[in-house]
Enzyme design. Structure first.
Site, PDB file in Angstrom:
ATOM      1  CD  GLU A 149       3.138 -20.926 -53.739  1.00  0.00           C
ATOM      2  OE1 GLU A 149       3.242 -19.846 -53.123  1.00  0.00           O
ATOM      3  OE2 GLU A 149       2.950 -21.002 -54.977  1.00  0.00           O
ATOM      4  CG  HIS A 186      -4.623 -21.712 -48.721  1.00  0.00           C
ATOM      5  ND1 HIS A 186      -3.797 -21.761 -47.624  1.00  0.00           N
ATOM      6  CD2 HIS A 186      -5.745 -22.386 -48.371  1.00  0.00           C
ATOM      7  CE1 HIS A 186      -4.386 -22.426 -46.647  1.00  0.00           C
ATOM      8  NE2 HIS A 186      -5.570 -22.830 -47.078  1.00  0.00           N
ATOM      9  CD  GLN A 218     -12.970 -29.440 -48.141  1.00  0.00           C
ATOM     10  OE1 GLN A 218     -13.231 -29.304 -46.958  1.00  0.00           O
ATOM     11  NE2 GLN A 218     -12.068 -28.700 -48.751  1.00  0.00           N
ATOM     12  CB  VAL A 278       1.296 -27.005 -53.010  1.00  0.00           C
ATOM     13  CG1 VAL A 278       2.659 -26.318 -53.086  1.00  0.00           C
ATOM     14  CG2 VAL A 278       0.409 -26.556 -54.160  1.00  0.00           C
ATOM     15  CG  MET A 309       2.862 -26.595 -48.571  1.00  0.00           C
ATOM     16  SD  MET A 309       3.023 -25.030 -49.440  1.00  0.00           S
ATOM     17  CE  MET A 309       4.737 -25.154 -49.934  1.00  0.00           C
TER      18      MET A 309
HETATM   19  O1  PAF Z   1     -10.857 -26.782 -47.046  1.00  0.00           O
HETATM   20  C1  PAF Z   1     -11.198 -25.850 -46.284  1.00  0.00           C
HETATM   21  O2  PAF Z   1     -10.408 -24.955 -45.970  1.00  0.00           O
HETATM   22  C2  PAF Z   1     -12.611 -25.824 -45.742  1.00  0.00           C
HETATM   23  O3  PAF Z   1     -13.089 -27.096 -45.471  1.00  0.00           O
HETATM   24  C3  PAF Z   1     -13.596 -25.048 -46.649  1.00  0.00           C
HETATM   25  C4  PAF Z   1     -13.758 -25.705 -48.003  1.00  0.00           C
HETATM   26  C5  PAF Z   1     -13.102 -23.607 -46.833  1.00  0.00           C
HETATM   27  C6  PAF Z   1     -14.971 -25.006 -45.988  1.00  0.00           C
HETATM   28  O4  PAF Z   1     -14.928 -24.397 -44.742  1.00  0.00           O
END
Ligand code: PAF
Length: 282
Positions: free
Chosen positions: A35, A37, A153, A176, A184
């Protein structure tokens, strides 16, 4: 939903949409969708006419002792979830489409990547930024959405876009959580029932720091101690870091005013989990 595997197919699709005046939103992922994503997809949908999602388990961001080979994968399940949530194009390249040969040029972050996750996972953020830069060049989105759970990130992607003049708006969407508070994560699938129970201590530690902050504690040392104490009392000893940091620079703070982040990483069994909160947020 169109499923694309070749870089040229993505470029053609996006070029046609852009030529028709459409705004393109992008959600990069490594798959095993949950969820969290799918909320990124909702966010992209709110800000764009066409939503592209990528699923690519990027070898460049895994260290030699990390979980690349056992990283969970479920492409058919993911495709169903993405389509049901309204993704227009799913880009699922093979590794050789992204890295036809080992890259000779990479995106190398500076001090911002030296702390916290970067210190625990040397080379990780170079791998992340390199693949994100490549995906931005392939998808050419107007807007890209990242999750707050990977806050370092997201901060580094923002810095890359600004420092390298990439014409992409970066949106960071709230973490989430499961009903019991666990953030999650695709990696939660590694946890056995006992570990799943212990993993609740991560969000519990963050909540303890938030509660202390709400009751007036501003000392970063004290907030860190409170969070660490909570982890220790749940028997979690393998803690990589508990950071009380500035949300933009990720520098450690002495006084944590509203907006400061508390971020932590700990290992439950063989599984390394991360989580964070922004102090003073609802
Ligand atoms: O957060 C993630 O799933 C990864 O680090 C990403 C941003 C897709 C890069 O591979």
């Amino acid at each position: 939903m169109r499923r694309l595997t070749r870089v040229a197919e993505v470029r053609d699709l996006v070029a046609a949409e852009r030529a028709a005046g459409k705004r393109v939103g992008f959600v990069p992922t490594m798959g095993f969708l949950h969820e969290g994503h799918l909320r990124l997809v909702d966010e992209a949908r709110r800000r764009a006419d066409v939503v592209v999602m990528s699923i690519f388990v990027n070898p460049l961001q895994f260290g030699p002792t990390e979980d690349l080979s056992r990283y969970p994968r479920d492409l058919e399940g993911d495709a169903g979830k993405a389509e049901a949530r309204g993704v227009d194009a799913l880009f699922v390249p093979e590794a050789h489409a992204i890295y036809p040969e080992p890259p000779r040029v990479v995106v190398s972050p500076r001090a911002l990547a030296g702390r916290w996750e970067g210190a625990a996972r040397p080379g990780h953020f170079e791998g992340v930024l390199t693949v994100v830069a490549k995906l931005f060049n392939i998808v050419q989105p107007h807007v890209a959405v990242f999750g707050q759970k990977d806050i370092q990130q997201a901060t580094l992607v923002r810095a890359m876009v600004r420092d390298l003049d990439m014409p992409v708006e970066i949106v960071v969407s709230p973490t989430v959580r499961e009903a019991d508070g666990l953030a999650m994560s695709s990696r939660n699938s590694y946890l056995d029932p006992h570990e799943r129970e212990r993993a609740l201590a991560l969000s519990g530690a963050l909540r303890a720091a938030e509660t202390a902050h709400r009751s007036g504690v501003r000392s970063a040392t004290q907030l860190e101690e409170i969070a660490r104490g909570h982890l220790a009392s749940a028997g979690i000893e393998d803690v990589d870091y508990v950071a009380i940091a500035d949300p933009n620079t990720l520098e450690p703070l002495v006084h944590a005013e509203a907006g400061a982040i508390v971020a932590l990483a700990a290992r439950i069994g063989r599984t390394r989990l991360i989580d964070n909160v922004i102090l003073g947020s609802p």
